[in-house]
Motif scaffolding. Structure first.
Motif, PDB file in Angstrom:
ATOM      1  N   LEU A 186       0.563  -1.169  -0.007  1.00  0.00           N
ATOM      2  CA  LEU A 186       0.168   0.002   0.216  1.00  0.00           C
ATOM      3  C   LEU A 186       0.895   1.069  -0.105  1.00  0.00           C
ATOM      4  CD1 LEU A 186      -2.685  -0.907   2.614  1.00  0.00           C
ATOM      5  CD2 LEU A 186      -3.180  -0.689  -0.095  1.00  0.00           C
ATOM      6  N   ILE A 187       1.838   1.416   0.795  1.00  0.00           N
ATOM      7  CA  ILE A 187       2.927   2.516   0.838  1.00  0.00           C
ATOM      8  C   ILE A 187       3.519   2.487  -0.681  1.00  0.00           C
ATOM      9  CG2 ILE A 187       5.002   3.242   1.652  1.00  0.00           C
ATOM     10  CD1 ILE A 187       4.248   1.735   4.294  1.00  0.00           C
ATOM     11  N   ALA A 188       3.756   1.508  -1.205  1.00  0.00           N
ATOM     12  CA  ALA A 188       4.464   1.610  -2.731  1.00  0.00           C
ATOM     13  C   ALA A 188       3.513   2.017  -3.564  1.00  0.00           C
ATOM     14  CB  ALA A 188       5.081   0.109  -3.088  1.00  0.00           C
ATOM     15  N   ASP A 189       2.263   1.713  -3.370  1.00  0.00           N
ATOM     16  CA  ASP A 189       1.201   2.324  -4.286  1.00  0.00           C
ATOM     17  C   ASP A 189       0.701   3.462  -4.146  1.00  0.00           C
ATOM     18  OD1 ASP A 189       1.568  -0.061  -5.628  1.00  0.00           O
ATOM     19  OD2 ASP A 189      -0.164  -1.084  -4.547  1.00  0.00           O
ATOM     20  N   GLY A 190       1.154   4.326  -3.087  1.00  0.00           N
ATOM     21  CA  GLY A 190       0.704   5.523  -2.598  1.00  0.00           C
ATOM     22  C   GLY A 190      -0.729   5.513  -1.851  1.00  0.00           C
ATOM     23  N   LYS A 191      -1.011   4.260  -1.421  1.00  0.00           N
ATOM     24  CA  LYS A 191      -2.300   4.060  -0.823  1.00  0.00           C
ATOM     25  C   LYS A 191      -2.619   4.666   0.490  1.00  0.00           C
ATOM     26  CE  LYS A 191      -4.055   2.633  -4.682  1.00  0.00           C
ATOM     27  NZ  LYS A 191      -4.597   1.463  -4.948  1.00  0.00           N
ATOM     28  N   THR A 192      -1.420   4.954   1.277  1.00  0.00           N
ATOM     29  CA  THR A 192      -1.438   5.085   2.635  1.00  0.00           C
ATOM     30  C   THR A 192      -1.488   6.521   3.010  1.00  0.00           C
ATOM     31  OG1 THR A 192       1.058   5.385   2.775  1.00  0.00           O
ATOM     32  CG2 THR A 192       0.079   3.116   3.289  1.00  0.00           C
ATOM     33  N   GLU A 193      -1.515   7.395   1.868  1.00  0.00           N
ATOM     34  CA  GLU A 193      -1.755   8.718   2.034  1.00  0.00           C
ATOM     35  C   GLU A 193      -3.100   9.126   2.660  1.00  0.00           C
ATOM     36  OE1 GLU A 193       0.405  11.560   1.688  1.00  0.00           O
ATOM     37  OE2 GLU A 193       1.891   9.821   1.906  1.00  0.00           O
ATOM     38  N   PRO A 194      -4.130   8.639   2.372  1.00  0.00           N
ATOM     39  CA  PRO A 194      -5.352   8.892   3.176  1.00  0.00           C
ATOM     40  C   PRO A 194      -5.234   8.612   4.529  1.00  0.00           C
ATOM     41  CG  PRO A 194      -5.987   7.844   1.021  1.00  0.00           C
ATOM     42  CD  PRO A 194      -4.345   7.728   1.286  1.00  0.00           C
ATOM     43  N   ALA A 195      -4.509   7.672   5.040  1.00  0.00           N
ATOM     44  CA  ALA A 195      -4.204   7.305   6.328  1.00  0.00           C
ATOM     45  C   ALA A 195      -3.745   8.534   6.959  1.00  0.00           C
ATOM     46  CB  ALA A 195      -3.760   5.869   6.642  1.00  0.00           C
ATOM     47  N   VAL A 196      -2.654   9.191   6.303  1.00  0.00           N
ATOM     48  CA  VAL A 196      -1.881  10.523   6.873  1.00  0.00           C
ATOM     49  C   VAL A 196      -2.904  11.431   6.721  1.00  0.00           C
ATOM     50  CG1 VAL A 196       0.124  11.836   6.308  1.00  0.00           C
ATOM     51  CG2 VAL A 196       0.174   9.495   5.999  1.00  0.00           C
ATOM     52  N   GLU A 197      -3.562  11.734   5.871  1.00  0.00           N
ATOM     53  CA  GLU A 197      -4.758  12.761   5.932  1.00  0.00           C
ATOM     54  C   GLU A 197      -5.674  12.809   7.188  1.00  0.00           C
ATOM     55  OE1 GLU A 197      -4.444  15.580   4.524  1.00  0.00           O
ATOM     56  OE2 GLU A 197      -2.887  15.118   3.172  1.00  0.00           O
ATOM     57  N   ALA A 198      -6.069  11.453   7.339  1.00  0.00           N
ATOM     58  CA  ALA A 198      -7.017  11.192   8.517  1.00  0.00           C
ATOM     59  C   ALA A 198      -6.301  11.504   9.623  1.00  0.00           C
ATOM     60  CB  ALA A 198      -7.422   9.513   8.291  1.00  0.00           C
ATOM     61  N   VAL A 199      -5.227  10.881   9.971  1.00  0.00           N
ATOM     62  CA  VAL A 199      -4.676  11.468  11.073  1.00  0.00           C
ATOM     63  C   VAL A 199      -4.385  12.885  11.314  1.00  0.00           C
ATOM     64  CG1 VAL A 199      -2.542  11.315  12.649  1.00  0.00           C
ATOM     65  CG2 VAL A 199      -3.243   9.194  11.392  1.00  0.00           C
ATOM     66  N   ILE A 200      -4.111  13.659  10.496  1.00  0.00           N
ATOM     67  CA  ILE A 200      -4.225  15.061  10.571  1.00  0.00           C
ATOM     68  C   ILE A 200      -5.458  15.678  10.754  1.00  0.00           C
ATOM     69  CG2 ILE A 200      -3.329  17.206   9.161  1.00  0.00           C
ATOM     70  CD1 ILE A 200      -1.267  15.449   8.011  1.00  0.00           C
ATOM     71  N   GLY A 201      -6.276  15.120  10.090  1.00  0.00           N
ATOM     72  CA  GLY A 201      -7.506  15.729  10.228  1.00  0.00           C
ATOM     73  C   GLY A 201      -8.305  15.520  11.518  1.00  0.00           C
ATOM     74  N   TRP A 202      -7.964  14.299  12.054  1.00  0.00           N
ATOM     75  CA  TRP A 202      -8.298  13.844  13.661  1.00  0.00           C
ATOM     76  C   TRP A 202      -7.570  15.040  14.444  1.00  0.00           C
ATOM     77  CZ3 TRP A 202      -5.287  12.276  17.506  1.00  0.00           C
ATOM     78  CH2 TRP A 202      -6.049  11.745  18.722  1.00  0.00           C
ATOM     79  N   ALA A 203      -6.505  15.016  14.100  1.00  0.00           N
ATOM     80  CA  ALA A 203      -5.690  15.936  15.211  1.00  0.00           C
ATOM     81  C   ALA A 203      -6.086  17.440  15.296  1.00  0.00           C
ATOM     82  CB  ALA A 203      -4.104  15.795  14.959  1.00  0.00           C
ATOM     83  N   ARG A 204      -6.453  17.835  13.964  1.00  0.00           N
ATOM     84  CA  ARG A 204      -7.083  19.383  13.758  1.00  0.00           C
ATOM     85  C   ARG A 204      -8.365  19.312  14.654  1.00  0.00           C
ATOM     86  NH1 ARG A 204      -7.001  18.956   8.877  1.00  0.00           N
ATOM     87  NH2 ARG A 204      -9.174  18.536   8.558  1.00  0.00           N
TER      88      ARG A 204
END
Length: 419
Positions: A186-204
């Protein structure tokens, strides 16, 4: 064999026809005796001889045919005359001959394949299925079959199958390495970026709602002698810095915090595959999850929900399942009609299957006939066969009496004419 109520009717009809044939024979005998008595007195007119000859020949023909018909099923008058009671004696040979006849004339591979190929079954089936009403009929009957099949399954067996083949199978392998490899892909395919965005959105979201909490926390940590306004200023300043930090992270796709999250995910994928401690933690978590009452009892809930929904979809003519099944039938039937290559392929496969079955299993099919006949009780089988065809055989006796009478009359007439 006939049903009990049909058997009673057949026996009644057999008795009636047997009585009629016997009565005709008795009538011929009475006429013969009467004519013979009349002639013995020397006063009988000439036509009596013709009647006597007809009655005599009819009586002989009726007796001969009675003997022939009776000899098929039993000894005439109970006398064990050779070549009588043929069915009880020859039952096994009859079964063998019948099975051989069926095998040679009905289950012959070449004959069957020629008939199947000439019948053009795919074209006919396709034409029939292309009709919407017929497609709806197939969908309805298939739905009934599916619903009845699901109802017939023992829930305990279905639950055991789900548990052993799904739940228990899922618990067998290690979860860590496969999860790590999946995460790595998933990392190689760039599919983990939504998870990064989700963590940042949750923190915000959390930060925006915790101003009072931050200010209170700072107030509690500052010395008691500090002025209250100073505490408020410091708390507000700290909260503002936190908000600005989160906003920077949110705006900057190349922020260090984002890289830190990506490094964490990459390290997690690595640890899941190679770190024994992490693998053991995942296995411990797996044991807790798979051993929980919720998972262990999930098989019953899964089967109950699946069977209930499948039965509902199979019996509801407006369900997606039924509608799609009908549409598939129309589509497939139309395609079979319009595509000669597909028709030829289906015909070839069908004849191949029929030829294979005939070549490999015709012996088993015909063996059923001979084995079934061998298991019959001889007397009971003879009785049942007579019950099925005996009524028609009584016409042989009737015809024997009538034809014999006509033949006797003709012979006597020719004799009188010549001599």
């Amino acid at each position: 064999m006939p049903a009990p109520q049909d058997e009673v009717e057949r026996r009644r009809a057999l008795r009636q026809h047997r009585a009629f044939a016997s009565g005709l024979l008795v009538l011929a005998a009475v006429i013969f005796i009467a004519c013979s008595a009349w002639q013995s007195q020397g006063e009988a007119p000439g036509w009596v001889g013709y009647v006597r000859a007809a009655a005599e020949a009819g009586m002989i023909g009726g007796i001969a045919d009675w003997f022939a018909v009776t000899a098929l099923f039993r000894h005439p008058l109970g006398i064990p005359i050779p070549h009588t009671a043929l069915l009880p004696k020859k039952k096994d040979q009859l079964g063998t001959a019948l099975s051989g006849f069926v095998g040679e004339n009905f289950l012959n591979a070449q004959l069957i394949t020629e008939k199947v190929a000439g019948a053009n079954i795919p074209q006919r089936v396709g034409q029939w299925l292309a009709e919407p009403d017929n497609a709806a009929l197939v969908s309805r009957e298939a739905g009934k079959l599916t619903a009845n099949a699901v109802r017939a399954i023992d829930p305990a067996d279905a639950e055991a199958l789900i548990k052993t083949q799904i739940i228990d199978k899922a618990a067998e392998p290690l979860w860590g390495p496969p999860a790590g490899r999946m995460l790595e892909q998933l990392i190689a395919d760039g599919k983990t970026e939504p998870a990064v965005e989700a963590v940042i959105g949750w923190a915000r979201t959390k930060v925006y709602g915790m101003e009072e909490t931050v200010v209170t926390l700072i107030d509690d940590r500052m010395p008691g002698w500090a002025p209250k306004f100073a505490k408020s200023l410091v708390g507000e300043r700290v909260y503002k810095e936190v908000v600005e930090f989160i906003e920077d992270v949110d705006r900057d796709p190349d922020h260090e915090a984002r890289h830190a999250l990506r490094r964490f995910i990459s390290q997690l994928a690595e640890d899941l595959q190679h770190d024994e401690v992490m693998i053991e933690r995942v296995e411990s978590l797996k044991a807790d999850v798979m051993g929980s009452d919720a998972v262990q009892g999930a098989a019953a809930d899964v089967w109950a929900a699946f069977s209930r929904n499948l039965i509902a979809a199979a019996t509801d003519e407006n369900s997606v399942l039924r509608v799609k099944a009908a549409e598939l039938c129309v589509t497939w039937g139309t395609r079979v009609q319009e595509d000669p290559t597909l028709r030829d392929e289906l015909n070839r496969r069908l004849t191949g299957v029929v030829s294979f079955l005939a070549d490999n299993y015709s012996g088993e099919v015909t063996a059923i006939i001979s084995e079934t006949v061998e298991r019959w009780d001889a007397e009971e089988a003879s009785d049942k066969i007579e019950l099925m065809v005996g009524k028609d055989l009584q016409y042989i006796r009737v015809n024997g009496t009538l034809v014999g009478a006509l033949a006797g009359l003709a012979i006597y007439t020719v004799s009188q004419a010549l001599f």
